[in-house]
Design a protein around this motif. Structure first.
Motif, mmCIF file in Angstrom:
data_model
loop_
_atom_site.group_PDB
_atom_site.id
_atom_site.type_symbol
_atom_site.label_atom_id
_atom_site.label_comp_id
_atom_site.label_asym_id
_atom_site.label_seq_id
_atom_site.Cartn_x
_atom_site.Cartn_y
_atom_site.Cartn_z
ATOM 1 N N GLU A 179 0.828 -1.205 0.000
ATOM 2 C CA GLU A 179 0.000 0.000 0.000
ATOM 3 C C GLU A 179 0.868 1.263 0.000
ATOM 4 O O GLU A 179 0.549 2.251 -0.658
ATOM 5 C CB GLU A 179 -0.929 0.004 1.210
ATOM 6 N N SER A 184 -10.917 0.667 -1.057
ATOM 7 C CA SER A 184 -11.434 1.698 -0.166
ATOM 8 C C SER A 184 -10.918 1.555 1.261
ATOM 9 O O SER A 184 -11.408 2.210 2.154
ATOM 10 C CB SER A 184 -12.966 1.658 -0.152
ATOM 11 N N ARG A 185 -9.900 0.725 1.490
ATOM 12 C CA ARG A 185 -9.398 0.502 2.845
ATOM 13 C C ARG A 185 -8.675 1.740 3.349
ATOM 14 O O ARG A 185 -7.901 2.355 2.647
ATOM 15 C CB ARG A 185 -8.426 -0.683 2.860
ATOM 16 N N ALA A 186 -8.946 2.147 4.596
ATOM 17 C CA ALA A 186 -8.282 3.310 5.172
ATOM 18 C C ALA A 186 -6.829 2.989 5.465
ATOM 19 O O ALA A 186 -6.483 1.864 5.829
ATOM 20 C CB ALA A 186 -8.988 3.731 6.461
ATOM 21 N N THR A 234 -7.958 7.971 3.997
ATOM 22 C CA THR A 234 -7.945 7.414 2.649
ATOM 23 C C THR A 234 -7.413 8.479 1.699
ATOM 24 O O THR A 234 -7.484 9.676 1.979
ATOM 25 C CB THR A 234 -9.352 6.970 2.192
ATOM 26 N N ASP A 262 -14.786 10.243 4.780
ATOM 27 C CA ASP A 262 -13.864 9.316 4.117
ATOM 28 C C ASP A 262 -14.603 8.138 3.487
ATOM 29 O O ASP A 262 -13.984 7.151 3.106
ATOM 30 C CB ASP A 262 -12.832 8.799 5.119
ATOM 31 N N VAL A 301 -10.649 6.803 -5.073
ATOM 32 C CA VAL A 301 -9.834 6.404 -3.943
ATOM 33 C C VAL A 301 -8.980 5.235 -4.377
ATOM 34 O O VAL A 301 -9.477 4.205 -4.847
ATOM 35 C CB VAL A 301 -10.726 6.004 -2.738
ATOM 36 N N SER A 310 -6.366 3.844 -2.430
ATOM 37 C CA SER A 310 -5.767 3.045 -1.361
ATOM 38 C C SER A 310 -6.676 3.052 -0.152
ATOM 39 O O SER A 310 -7.423 3.992 0.054
ATOM 40 C CB SER A 310 -4.412 3.602 -0.957
#
Length: 264
Positions: free
Chosen positions: A44, A107-109, A160, A234, A262, A264
């Motif tokens: 990431e 869409s993972r924070a 994000t 977010d 988005v 990442s």
């Protein structure tokens, strides 16, 4: 487990950026071999670095800078080649294989340390670009502005990231948290603050959601905080920027100038 693993989360970012001390690098390399979470963080971090770095403008060094560099090289004492020792007779230490990183949800924070380190590294590249075409006084002012950008993003929490493009390429990066959205601008034209405003929009739902207005004063890298009075900021899959007449956000965008997903 999360508290115990927090140090390795930070080491994962530093390892990707090649910024660890030798002892920390050796410790993390051993840990990475058996940790899918850290392997994912490394992947990431690489993605975020690529997204942010894509927005840096190209810089052409001036003729005057080339002359100064050549003069500095000519006046610097040159050091001869260093002898390289022969191959060691010590037995090689086997290195365990690194497991492949599992693909992360789009869409993972991201952990704040990852976002801050990536932004700081990209701004460092931007500082180099500015240094190629600036005199010392201008460079000092630019360095101070870009340090302010990094400081503004160092807020506890998770975020994000989305890179926004116009037809010519990346012009801004959105760093969204639950209750705050910050826009790092580096390619949007300055607007007339007396008659117009930029507006950030949350996209991907049933209708565009206006998150807040902001102004761009010039082409330098800057950060603006918008939408700090809302929550769930977010949660959008996409973001967009429009230029609007007047000084307030309308119910729907008039002229969209940049959009991005988005990543990442």
């Amino acid at each position: 487990m999360n508290a115990d693993h927090a140090r390795f989360d930070e080491l994962a970012v530093g390892w990707t950026l090649h910024a660890l001390e030798p002892e920390d690098e050796a410790q993390f390399s051993r840990h990475l071999a058996g940790c899918a979470r850290c392997a994912e963080t490394v992947a990431e971090t690489t993605d975020v670095m690529g997204s942010l770095a894509a927005g840096l403008p190209a810089a052409e060094p001036s003729d005057a800078l080339g002359e100064r560099l050549r003069a500095a090289v000519a006046s610097t004492e040159q050091v001869g080649p260093v002898a390289v020792p022969g191959p060691s007779t010590a037995p090689a230490v086997p290195v365990p294989p690194v497991p492949p990183a599992a693909p992360a949800p789009r869409s993972r924070a991201l952990p704040l340390a990852l976002v801050a380190a990536a932004v700081a590294a990209v701004l460092g590249l931007g500082i180099w670009n500015v240094g190629l075409r600036s005199e010392q006084a201008e460079l000092s002012a630019t360095l101070a502005e870009q340090r302010d950008v990094v400081d503004a993003l160092l807020t506890p929490g998770r975020a994000t990231v989305a890179t926004l493009d116009d037809e010519g390429g990346p012009v801004a990066t959105v760093v969204a948290r639950e209750d705050r959205v910050q826009v790092v601008t580096y390619g949007l034209p300055a607007n007339d603050a007396a008659d117009t405003t930029y507006v950030l929009w949350g996209l991907g739902a049933d209708a565009p959601t206006p998150l807040g207005p902001f102004d761009v004063e010039g082409s330098q890298i800057a950060v603006e905080t918008v939408g700090s009075e809302g929550t769930g900021l977010d949660g959008f899959a996409q973001y967009g920027i429009s230029i609007e007449p007047g000084r307030e956000a309308p119910s729907e965008p008039t002229e969209v100038v940049a959009t991005g997903q988005v990543t990442s």
